[in-house]
Enzyme design. Sequence first.
Site, mmCIF file in Angstrom:
data_model
loop_
_atom_site.group_PDB
_atom_site.id
_atom_site.type_symbol
_atom_site.label_atom_id
_atom_site.label_comp_id
_atom_site.label_asym_id
_atom_site.label_seq_id
_atom_site.Cartn_x
_atom_site.Cartn_y
_atom_site.Cartn_z
ATOM 1 C CG ASP A 38 -2.099 -0.959 0.907
ATOM 2 O OD1 ASP A 38 -2.320 -1.487 -0.024
ATOM 3 O OD2 ASP A 38 -2.803 -0.990 2.048
ATOM 4 C CE LYS A 60 -6.517 -1.322 -3.012
ATOM 5 N NZ LYS A 60 -7.922 -1.166 -3.491
ATOM 6 C CG MET A 169 -9.274 5.769 6.046
ATOM 7 S SD MET A 169 -10.056 4.607 5.022
ATOM 8 C CE MET A 169 -11.091 3.635 6.377
#
Length: 514
Positions: A38, A60, A169
Site C-alpha cells: 500500500d 490505496k 480516513m
Amino acid sequence: MNFNLGKVYLVGVGVGSWDYLTHRGEQLLRCADVAICDALINPELLQLLPPNCLYIDVGKRGGKPSMPQAEIDRLLVTYCQQGKQVVRLKSGDPLIFGRAREEVEALKMAGCPFEIVPGLSSALAAPLLAGIPLTDKHLSNTFAVVSAHQPDSLDWEALSRLDTLVFLMGGRNLAAIVEFLQQFGRNPSLPIAIIRNCGNPDRQIWQGTLDNILDRTSGVSLSPCVIIAGEVVNLRPLFQMSESFSVSPLPLSGKTVLVTRAAEQSSAFSQLLQAQGASVIEMPALEIVPPSSWVPLDGAIAYLPSFQWLILTSSNAVDYFFKRLVRSLPDVRSLASLKIAVVGKKTAAALEKQNLKPDFIPPDFVADSLVEHFPEPLKGQKILFPRVETGGRDVLVRELRERGATVVEVPAYQSACPDRVPPAVLAAFQRQAIDIVTFASSKTVQNFCHLLTRELSLSPQQYLENICIASIGPQTSKTCYELCDRVDVEAREYTLEGLTAAIVTWVEARKTVT
C-alpha cells in the site's frame, strides 16, 4: 510451476516506524520474494526486503491513483502459484479497514495458502502516542472506531451517545464530522484532537473543540490522520512529559535523507543523521570487493622493507591492505621501518583498529593537501600506495612523482556498481518522499545516476527535481555538477560529521527563510 512452496502473508506493518513493526512482520519482510505494498507504507520498512525482491506499489491512498482491487487479487494468486513467498503489506492492521476480505476470498478460491499477521492499528497507536487514553474510569467507558470515508452513511444518532469516537480516513471530511456531532447533540465545547502521521518523526497534532477545530486546521492537509473526539482528549497533559522536561524537535525531524554509500559503510552515517531527527533510507551505491588480482599487492608486501612510506587514503585501503599483510607476513614487525600517512579521520580510525597510529595526517582531510604539507622532502622517497583498482584520482600520484618520489601503485580493492536499486529507494522516489540525497564520493554519484536513470527512465535532473543534493567535498561536487547540474549543500569539513552539519545548517536556514 512450484505451487506447493508458494504462500501469501497479509502483514500489518503498524503505524510507520520500524519501532512498531512486529517481530513476525520483520521476519517475513526479510525473506519475501514479492512485496505488494500500500502507498502509506513507510519506505524505511522496505529496506528490510531482500535485494532481489520484486516490489509492487498498488497505491490505496485516498485521492491518489490505485490499482483495482481485482488486479491486486490476481497478482497475489499468480505469484503464489509460481511458488513465491508473497508479502501483502498493509498499514496498521490488515483486518481493520484493510480490504482483506476480497484478497482472502480470492486466495481461498484459488487454493492458495495464506497467513494473516497482525499489526498495530493507528486507531490505537495514534491516541496512545499523543497521550490520549481511549478509556478512563470517569470519562470514557466506551469507544468506537469509525471509518469516516463516507460520513453520510453513518448512524450519527447512535455514535453521538458513545463517550469517545476514533475516526479513521476522515481528514477530508472533518467539517462533516463536526457538523454531524453537533447536529446530534454533542456540545460545541467537546474536545477533539487530530493526529497526522502518528508513527513518524514529522507527526503533527492539532487540539481544540468542535467549535474551533476547523479554524485551527484551516488550509492544512490532514491526511493521513486519526481524529479523536471525547472528553479524554483533555487528559493529554497528564500522559505527556512535563513541560520542564520537554525537548525541541531535532533539526532534521520530518526530513527523509537518502544515503548513498557502500553497504558496509552506510550505517555510521545513517546514525549521525538519525541523531539529528532524520528518517534515513540507505541505497548502497558501491560494492567493495577484492581486486581482480592479488599479485601486485602481494609482490609489494614481499618487499615492504624497501619502502619508506605507506600512503592510505581510505578505510577500504586500510582493511584490504592489512588483511593481505597478515596473510603474507604475519609478523607485524615488518612495518617497523615504515612510516604511514593517511587521509581523513575515518582512515585514521581504521588504522587505529590495527593498533597503529599514523605518522602524518594532512590538513583539511583531503589527499590534495598531502603533498603540500608532507613532513619530509619527497625527493628520493619510495612510497607504497595501495588503492582502488580503477576509477581513482591520479592527481596525488602525479604530484608525488613531480616532487621526486618513487610511487608504487597497487590495487588493494575494487569498487563495483550494484546490480539494482533497493525496492525502498524506488518506492520513495516514486512517491516523492525523499528530501535530501547525500553523496560521499564521485563514484557514488556516478553509480547512483546510472542505476536510477535506468530504473526510472528519467534524467537525474528530473528525478532529483525538488530534492536537495548534498556533497561531502569539492571533488564529489564536481561530479554532481557534471551529472546532475547542481549541488545544494557542500560540507566545509570533508567528513561525514561535516556533511551532517552542513545539511543541518541548510535545513535550518530554509526554516528561517520560510
